[in-house]
Write a protein that holds these residues in place. Structure first.
Motif, mmCIF file in Angstrom:
data_model
loop_
_atom_site.group_PDB
_atom_site.id
_atom_site.type_symbol
_atom_site.label_atom_id
_atom_site.label_comp_id
_atom_site.label_asym_id
_atom_site.label_seq_id
_atom_site.Cartn_x
_atom_site.Cartn_y
_atom_site.Cartn_z
ATOM 1 N N ILE A 170 35.670 -33.306 69.161
ATOM 2 C CA ILE A 170 36.614 -33.349 68.300
ATOM 3 C C ILE A 170 35.749 -32.955 67.050
ATOM 4 O O ILE A 170 36.718 -32.511 65.931
ATOM 5 N N ILE A 171 34.611 -32.636 66.903
ATOM 6 C CA ILE A 171 34.000 -32.359 65.684
ATOM 7 C C ILE A 171 34.503 -31.146 65.257
ATOM 8 O O ILE A 171 34.369 -30.761 63.914
ATOM 9 N N ILE A 172 34.163 -30.071 65.778
ATOM 10 C CA ILE A 172 34.434 -28.638 65.869
ATOM 11 C C ILE A 172 35.766 -28.586 65.255
ATOM 12 O O ILE A 172 36.089 -27.710 64.259
ATOM 13 N N PRO A 173 36.953 -29.017 65.890
ATOM 14 C CA PRO A 173 38.403 -28.916 65.386
ATOM 15 C C PRO A 173 38.614 -29.573 63.751
ATOM 16 O O PRO A 173 39.055 -28.999 62.927
ATOM 17 N N LEU A 174 37.713 -30.572 63.627
ATOM 18 C CA LEU A 174 37.791 -31.323 62.276
ATOM 19 C C LEU A 174 37.027 -30.312 61.217
ATOM 20 O O LEU A 174 37.539 -30.293 60.169
ATOM 21 N N LEU A 175 36.094 -29.979 61.730
ATOM 22 C CA LEU A 175 35.395 -29.049 60.772
ATOM 23 C C LEU A 175 35.977 -27.762 60.238
ATOM 24 O O LEU A 175 36.293 -27.432 59.164
ATOM 25 N N LEU A 176 37.076 -27.190 61.269
ATOM 26 C CA LEU A 176 37.733 -26.144 61.167
ATOM 27 C C LEU A 176 38.949 -26.547 60.110
ATOM 28 O O LEU A 176 39.242 -25.630 59.297
ATOM 29 N N LEU A 177 39.656 -27.400 60.456
ATOM 30 C CA LEU A 177 40.520 -28.049 59.447
ATOM 31 C C LEU A 177 40.101 -28.344 57.824
ATOM 32 O O LEU A 177 40.629 -28.065 56.909
ATOM 33 N N VAL A 178 38.877 -28.878 57.910
ATOM 34 C CA VAL A 178 38.268 -29.004 56.560
ATOM 35 C C VAL A 178 38.075 -27.632 55.996
ATOM 36 O O VAL A 178 38.396 -27.389 54.689
ATOM 37 N N ALA A 179 37.560 -26.657 56.662
ATOM 38 C CA ALA A 179 37.237 -25.522 56.164
ATOM 39 C C ALA A 179 38.773 -24.700 55.805
ATOM 40 O O ALA A 179 38.691 -24.115 54.650
ATOM 41 N N VAL A 180 39.688 -24.763 56.450
ATOM 42 C CA VAL A 180 41.069 -24.314 56.309
ATOM 43 C C VAL A 180 41.409 -25.097 54.977
ATOM 44 O O VAL A 180 42.232 -24.453 53.941
ATOM 45 N N ALA A 181 41.169 -26.316 54.712
ATOM 46 C CA ALA A 181 41.717 -26.937 53.626
ATOM 47 C C ALA A 181 41.006 -26.574 52.445
ATOM 48 O O ALA A 181 41.601 -26.545 51.366
#
Length: 59
Positions: free
Chosen positions: A43-54
């Motif tokens: 789940i780390i990569i999707p969380l990092l992607l979500l933080v980058a989009v936010a």
């Protein structure tokens, strides 16, 4: 000479007879498969992607 040849034949026959012998059967070791789990569960990569989009959306 006959006795020597006869003794050689008997000795060769006796060694061939006992060469095989009775041996314990060798059983292969069982294969142990362990399931490993991770705490992140990928789940780390999707969380990092979500933080980058936010972060990109906040600018």
């Amino acid at each position: 000479m006959k006795k020597l040849a006869l003794a050689a034949v008997f000795s060769a026959t006796a060694t061939a007879t006992f060469a095989g012998g009775m041996a314990e059967p060798v059983m292969p070791a069982p294969v142990v498969v362990e399931k490993t789990t991770t705490s992140s569960g990928g789940i780390i990569i999707p969380l990092l992607l979500l933080v980058a989009v936010a972060a990109a959306a906040s600018n």
